[in-house]
Motif scaffolding. Structure first.
Motif, mmCIF file in Angstrom:
data_model
loop_
_atom_site.group_PDB
_atom_site.id
_atom_site.type_symbol
_atom_site.label_atom_id
_atom_site.label_comp_id
_atom_site.label_asym_id
_atom_site.label_seq_id
_atom_site.Cartn_x
_atom_site.Cartn_y
_atom_site.Cartn_z
ATOM 1 N N GLY A 72 0.818 -1.209 0.000
ATOM 2 C CA GLY A 72 0.000 0.000 0.000
ATOM 3 C C GLY A 72 0.851 1.257 0.000
ATOM 4 N N ASN A 73 0.215 2.401 0.228
ATOM 5 C CA ASN A 73 0.884 3.711 0.234
ATOM 6 C C ASN A 73 1.621 3.940 -1.085
ATOM 7 O OD1 ASN A 73 0.017 4.030 2.936
ATOM 8 N ND2 ASN A 73 1.836 2.973 3.665
ATOM 9 N N PHE A 74 0.953 3.667 -2.182
ATOM 10 C CA PHE A 74 1.569 3.730 -3.506
ATOM 11 C C PHE A 74 1.814 5.165 -3.975
ATOM 12 C CE2 PHE A 74 -0.636 -0.370 -3.628
ATOM 13 C CZ PHE A 74 0.381 -1.183 -4.086
ATOM 14 N N VAL A 75 2.945 5.339 -4.647
ATOM 15 C CA VAL A 75 3.250 6.544 -5.411
ATOM 16 C C VAL A 75 3.705 6.051 -6.778
ATOM 17 C CG1 VAL A 75 4.704 8.586 -5.612
ATOM 18 C CG2 VAL A 75 3.956 7.814 -3.349
ATOM 19 N N HIS A 76 3.007 6.457 -7.845
ATOM 20 C CA HIS A 76 3.282 5.968 -9.189
ATOM 21 C C HIS A 76 3.771 7.086 -10.104
ATOM 22 C CE1 HIS A 76 1.032 2.329 -8.201
ATOM 23 N NE2 HIS A 76 0.041 3.090 -7.803
ATOM 24 N N THR A 77 4.653 6.711 -11.013
ATOM 25 C CA THR A 77 5.029 7.570 -12.130
ATOM 26 C C THR A 77 4.939 6.715 -13.385
ATOM 27 O OG1 THR A 77 6.554 8.804 -10.710
ATOM 28 C CG2 THR A 77 6.802 9.073 -13.094
ATOM 29 N N ALA A 78 3.971 7.019 -14.223
ATOM 30 C CA ALA A 78 3.758 6.227 -15.435
ATOM 31 C C ALA A 78 4.301 6.966 -16.652
ATOM 32 C CB ALA A 78 2.280 5.926 -15.625
ATOM 33 N N ASP A 79 4.950 6.218 -17.509
ATOM 34 C CA ASP A 79 5.467 6.720 -18.784
ATOM 35 C C ASP A 79 4.720 5.965 -19.878
ATOM 36 O OD1 ASP A 79 6.875 7.357 -21.063
ATOM 37 O OD2 ASP A 79 8.843 6.840 -20.236
ATOM 38 N N THR A 80 3.557 6.475 -20.257
ATOM 39 C CA THR A 80 2.705 5.755 -21.201
ATOM 40 C C THR A 80 3.340 5.632 -22.579
ATOM 41 O OG1 THR A 80 1.493 7.770 -21.767
ATOM 42 C CG2 THR A 80 0.604 6.414 -19.987
ATOM 43 N N GLY A 81 4.145 6.595 -22.966
ATOM 44 C CA GLY A 81 4.795 6.544 -24.271
ATOM 45 C C GLY A 81 5.763 5.387 -24.401
ATOM 46 N N ASN A 82 6.385 5.011 -23.293
ATOM 47 C CA ASN A 82 7.327 3.893 -23.288
ATOM 48 C C ASN A 82 6.758 2.658 -22.605
ATOM 49 O OD1 ASN A 82 9.704 5.000 -24.618
ATOM 50 N ND2 ASN A 82 9.709 6.451 -22.911
ATOM 51 N N ILE A 85 5.928 1.884 -15.905
ATOM 52 C CA ILE A 85 5.474 2.547 -14.688
ATOM 53 C C ILE A 85 6.431 2.210 -13.556
ATOM 54 C CG2 ILE A 85 3.825 0.673 -14.237
ATOM 55 C CD1 ILE A 85 2.072 2.786 -12.767
ATOM 56 N N CYS A 86 6.737 3.218 -12.775
ATOM 57 C CA CYS A 86 7.560 3.057 -11.577
ATOM 58 C C CYS A 86 6.634 3.238 -10.381
ATOM 59 C CB CYS A 86 8.676 4.099 -11.563
ATOM 60 S SG CYS A 86 9.779 3.930 -10.157
ATOM 61 N N SER A 87 6.658 2.296 -9.452
ATOM 62 C CA SER A 87 5.770 2.342 -8.294
ATOM 63 C C SER A 87 6.577 2.205 -7.014
ATOM 64 C CB SER A 87 4.737 1.216 -8.361
ATOM 65 O OG SER A 87 3.957 1.346 -9.526
ATOM 66 N N GLN A 88 6.441 3.186 -6.130
ATOM 67 C CA GLN A 88 7.019 3.118 -4.794
ATOM 68 C C GLN A 88 5.887 2.746 -3.850
ATOM 69 O OE1 GLN A 88 8.800 7.237 -5.427
ATOM 70 N NE2 GLN A 88 10.160 6.321 -3.896
ATOM 71 N N PHE A 89 6.195 1.949 -2.803
ATOM 72 C CA PHE A 89 5.129 1.466 -1.937
ATOM 73 C C PHE A 89 5.688 0.888 -0.649
ATOM 74 C CE2 PHE A 89 6.421 -1.523 -5.159
ATOM 75 C CZ PHE A 89 6.712 -2.667 -4.447
ATOM 76 N N SER A 90 4.797 0.717 0.313
ATOM 77 C CA SER A 90 5.120 0.052 1.573
ATOM 78 C C SER A 90 4.696 -1.405 1.469
ATOM 79 C CB SER A 90 4.369 0.699 2.727
ATOM 80 O OG SER A 90 4.676 2.069 2.838
ATOM 81 N N VAL A 91 5.431 -2.267 2.165
ATOM 82 C CA VAL A 91 5.117 -3.697 2.207
ATOM 83 C C VAL A 91 5.133 -4.141 3.665
ATOM 84 C CG1 VAL A 91 5.758 -6.018 1.439
ATOM 85 C CG2 VAL A 91 6.354 -4.033 0.034
ATOM 86 N N GLU A 92 4.138 -4.924 4.038
ATOM 87 C CA GLU A 92 4.124 -5.578 5.345
ATOM 88 C C GLU A 92 3.920 -7.066 5.090
ATOM 89 O OE1 GLU A 92 0.963 -3.753 7.538
ATOM 90 O OE2 GLU A 92 1.940 -1.782 7.538
ATOM 91 N N VAL A 93 4.803 -7.887 5.643
ATOM 92 C CA VAL A 93 4.684 -9.340 5.498
ATOM 93 C C VAL A 93 4.899 -9.994 6.854
ATOM 94 C CG1 VAL A 93 5.396 -9.431 3.073
ATOM 95 C CG2 VAL A 93 7.108 -9.643 4.848
ATOM 96 N N THR A 94 4.177 -11.092 7.078
ATOM 97 C CA THR A 94 4.361 -11.881 8.292
ATOM 98 C C THR A 94 4.800 -13.274 7.868
ATOM 99 O OG1 THR A 94 2.600 -10.635 9.386
ATOM 100 C CG2 THR A 94 3.293 -12.709 10.414
#
Length: 131
Positions: A72-82, A85-94
């Motif tokens: 969650g807590n996604f921040v995206h930068t999409a390059d539709t021409g190419n 997409i670059c996605s930054q995010f938080s991960v929680e795993v158990t």
């Protein structure tokens, strides 16, 4: 020019790919990839080749090893021409058998062709979970 609008890139990453991961839906996850896709965990340079071989085995291992996965807590930068997409995010795993969850701040770079992932680069802030 991309055949897909900006929103498509965000949707495939969040509503299809990560939703499938978080809900242990392997077929939904794999449906996001081309058959000859390659996923690279860059931090440890671990490479998984082929949707039905390496990538499937990687996700089976991830699902088998963890009782909970959340992105969650996604921040995206999409390059539709190419078609990327670059996605930054938080991960929680158990991890299974553990009482404590692990937290990561990760970044993935997705390259698409015809609406599906061809190459994915994963940058992890901690130990590689994608073995």
């Amino acid at each position: 020019m991309s055949a897909h609008p900006y929103e498509y890139y965000i949707d495939i990453v969040t509503k299809r790919y990560f939703d499938g991961v978080d809900n242990y839906n392997l077929e939904q996850v794999l449906d996001c990839f081309h058959e000859d896709a390659v996923l690279t965990e860059v931090t440890s340079m671990t490479v998984h080749e082929g949707r039905d071989q390496g990538i499937r085995a990687m996700f089976e291992g991830l699902f088998d090893a963890h009782s909970r996965i959340w992105h969650g807590n996604f921040v995206h930068t999409a390059d539709t021409g190419n078609e990327a997409i670059c996605s930054q995010f938080s991960v929680e795993v158990t991890p299974k058998g553990a009482d404590e969850e692990l937290r990561y701040e990760n970044c993935n770079r997705f390259y698409l062709k015809d609406g599906k992932f061809t190459r994915v680069y994963v940058y992890m802030s901690g130990e590689n979970l994608l073995k």
